[in-house]
Design an enzyme around this catalytic site. Structure first.
Site, PDB file in Angstrom:
ATOM      1  N   TYR A 149       0.845  -1.194   0.000  1.00  0.00           N
ATOM      2  CA  TYR A 149       0.000   0.000   0.000  1.00  0.00           C
ATOM      3  C   TYR A 149       0.879   1.242   0.000  1.00  0.00           C
ATOM      4  O   TYR A 149       1.060   1.891   1.015  1.00  0.00           O
ATOM      5  CB  TYR A 149      -0.895  -0.048   1.243  1.00  0.00           C
ATOM      6  CG  TYR A 149      -1.939   1.039   1.358  1.00  0.00           C
ATOM      7  CD1 TYR A 149      -2.813   1.324   0.313  1.00  0.00           C
ATOM      8  CD2 TYR A 149      -2.072   1.747   2.535  1.00  0.00           C
ATOM      9  CE1 TYR A 149      -3.782   2.310   0.444  1.00  0.00           C
ATOM     10  CE2 TYR A 149      -3.041   2.731   2.688  1.00  0.00           C
ATOM     11  CZ  TYR A 149      -3.896   3.008   1.637  1.00  0.00           C
ATOM     12  OH  TYR A 149      -4.845   3.980   1.782  1.00  0.00           O
ATOM     13  N   ARG A 171      -1.071   7.994  -3.967  1.00  0.00           N
ATOM     14  CA  ARG A 171      -1.980   6.993  -3.421  1.00  0.00           C
ATOM     15  C   ARG A 171      -3.330   7.600  -3.052  1.00  0.00           C
ATOM     16  O   ARG A 171      -3.430   8.747  -2.663  1.00  0.00           O
ATOM     17  CB  ARG A 171      -1.331   6.370  -2.172  1.00  0.00           C
ATOM     18  CG  ARG A 171      -2.061   5.171  -1.603  1.00  0.00           C
ATOM     19  CD  ARG A 171      -1.312   4.627  -0.409  1.00  0.00           C
ATOM     20  NE  ARG A 171      -1.452   5.482   0.767  1.00  0.00           N
ATOM     21  CZ  ARG A 171      -0.806   5.264   1.921  1.00  0.00           C
ATOM     22  NH1 ARG A 171       0.049   4.258   2.019  1.00  0.00           N
ATOM     23  NH2 ARG A 171      -1.000   6.067   2.953  1.00  0.00           N
ATOM     24  N   ASP A 172      -4.378   6.781  -3.158  1.00  0.00           N
ATOM     25  CA  ASP A 172      -5.743   7.175  -2.781  1.00  0.00           C
ATOM     26  C   ASP A 172      -6.130   8.498  -3.435  1.00  0.00           C
ATOM     27  O   ASP A 172      -6.434   9.488  -2.777  1.00  0.00           O
ATOM     28  CB  ASP A 172      -5.868   7.261  -1.252  1.00  0.00           C
ATOM     29  CG  ASP A 172      -6.135   5.892  -0.632  1.00  0.00           C
ATOM     30  OD1 ASP A 172      -6.104   4.900  -1.373  1.00  0.00           O
ATOM     31  OD2 ASP A 172      -6.364   5.836   0.581  1.00  0.00           O
ATOM     32  N   SER A 196      -5.493   9.590   3.374  1.00  0.00           N
ATOM     33  CA  SER A 196      -4.488   8.527   3.327  1.00  0.00           C
ATOM     34  C   SER A 196      -3.498   8.701   2.184  1.00  0.00           C
ATOM     35  O   SER A 196      -3.012   7.732   1.616  1.00  0.00           O
ATOM     36  CB  SER A 196      -5.195   7.168   3.216  1.00  0.00           C
ATOM     37  OG  SER A 196      -6.209   7.197   2.248  1.00  0.00           O
ATOM     38  N   ASP A 222      -8.846   5.832  10.455  1.00  0.00           N
ATOM     39  CA  ASP A 222      -9.057   6.111   9.036  1.00  0.00           C
ATOM     40  C   ASP A 222      -8.688   7.535   8.665  1.00  0.00           C
ATOM     41  O   ASP A 222      -8.320   7.797   7.512  1.00  0.00           O
ATOM     42  CB  ASP A 222     -10.525   5.891   8.668  1.00  0.00           C
ATOM     43  CG  ASP A 222     -10.933   4.440   8.722  1.00  0.00           C
ATOM     44  OD1 ASP A 222     -10.120   3.583   8.356  1.00  0.00           O
ATOM     45  OD2 ASP A 222     -12.074   4.167   9.136  1.00  0.00           O
TER      46      ASP A 222
END
Length: 279
Positions: free
Chosen positions: A4, A9-10, A16, A234
Site C-alpha cells: 500500500y 496513493r488514494d 491517506s 481512518d
C-alpha cells in the site's frame, strides 16, 4: 501483508495520501519499495506470504477517472501494479488484487468495467502469483446480510457474497479464474451508516466474523480475513489538520479522531465491545 504505497496513493481521498508522488520520482521509488519486499520474501522461502495489493487503487480507476488526481495517476497505478505482479513471483507468495467492495463496484454500471480492468491487470504480467481478489478491505459490509441495509437500495449486490458471486463468473469468462478473500474486521454491526460511501471511523461498528478458511458459503471464497487493523484510524476529524477529509467529520463518523494510520484507542475499544460474534 498489505502492499500500500502507490505514488499519488488514494487519488480520490485526502486522509491517506502516501509518501511517494509521481512528480518526484514516485514510480522508481515504488519499484524500489517492491524490490525490498521481494528480497525479504526470497530470504524466507518456507514462509507462506499472502499479499493484498493496493487497496482502493484499481477501484478508483473504475469509477473516479473524472477526478483529476485519479486521471493523472492512472498510468502510474497500472505501471506500478504490473511491476508488483512481475516482481513478486516467488513460489511462497499469493497475491490478491484489491477489488473494492459491493457498495463501490457491485452496482450494475460498475461491475462489468471492474471485471474488464481486473482481467487486464491480471494478464499484464504473466506468469504471476495472483490468486484472486480481496474485497471489503477496511470497509463495513456484511458477508451475508440478513436483510438489505437501506443504504444499499438499487444495488442487487447488497453484501459481499452477492458481489463475489456476481463478479467471479464474469472474470472467469474473461480469462481470470479469481478466488477471493474478504475482510470482515469491522463488519460485525450493520445498518449503522447514513450512506454507503461513508468509510471513515464509522460509529457503532464492531469486529466481525473471525478469520477462517473453513465453512465458507461459496467455493469462490478462500478465506475470511481481517486486513485493516481495528485500532488504526481512518482519518482525522480536525478540519484544520493536514490530510483532513470531510468524511471523517460526518454524523456517522466517530469523533474526535486522530490522523490516519495512528492508533485510535477509543475506536478499538468500541469495536471490541460491539463485536459480533462477541469475544
Amino acid at each position: 501483508i498489505v502492499i500500500y504505497d502507490l505514488p499519488n496513493r488514494d487519488c480520490a481521498a485526502a486522509a491517506s495520501n502516501g509518501e511517494f508522488t509521481i512528480a518526484d520520482n514516485g514510480v522508481a521509488n515504488y519499484e524500489a519499495y517492491i524490490d525490498a519486499i521481494s528480497a525479504i520474501i526470497t530470504q524466507y522461502p518456507t514462509v507462506r506470504v499472502v499479499a493484498v495489493v493496493e487497496p482502493d487503487s484499481l477501484a478508483n480507476l473504475v469509477t473516479n477517472l473524472s477526478v483529476a488526481a485519479c486521471s493523472a495517476a492512472q498510468s502510474a497505478y497500472l505501471e506500478c501494479t504490473t511491476y508488483v505482479l512481475a516482481t513478486l513471483t516467488q513460489c511462497n507468495i499469493w497475491l490478491y488484487l484489491d477489488a473494492g467492495h459491493a457498495g463501490w463496484l457491485g452496482w450494475p454500471a460498475n461491475i462489468g468495467p471492474a471485471a474488464t480492468l481486473f482481467t487486464q491487470v491480471y494478464k499484464s504480467a504473466t506468469p504471476n502469483r495472483v490468486r484472486g481478489l480481496a474485497t471489503n478491505v477496511a470497509n463495513y459490509n456484511a458477508l451475508q446480510a440478513a436483510t438489505p441495509d437501506p443504504i444499499t437500495a438499487g444495488d442487487n449486490n447488497y453484501d459481499e457474497l452477492l458481489y463475489i458471486n456476481a463478479l467471479a463468473p464474469t472474470l472467469a469468462s474473461n480469462g481470470f479464474p479469481a478466488q477471493f478473500i474478504t475482510d470482515m474486521g469491522r463488519s460485525g454491526v450493520q445498518d449503522i451508516r447514513v450512506a454507503w460511501g461513508d468509510w471513515c471511523n464509522v460509529k457503532g461498528a464492531g469486529f466481525g466474523l473471525r478469520p477462517t478458511s473453513t465453512g465458507l458459503p461459496t467455493s469462490y471464497l478462500d478465506a475470511i480475513v481481517w486486513v485493516k487493523p481495528g485500532g488504526e484510524c481512518d482519518g482525522t476529524s480536525n478540519s484544520s489538520a493536514p490530510r483532513y477529509d470531510p468524511h471523517c467529520a460526518l454524523s456517522d463518523a466517530y469523533q474526535p479522531s486522530p490522523q490516519a494510520g495512528t492508533w485510535f484507542e477509543a475506536y478499538f475499544e468500541m469495536l471490541t465491545t460491539n463485536a459480533v460474534p462477541a469475544f
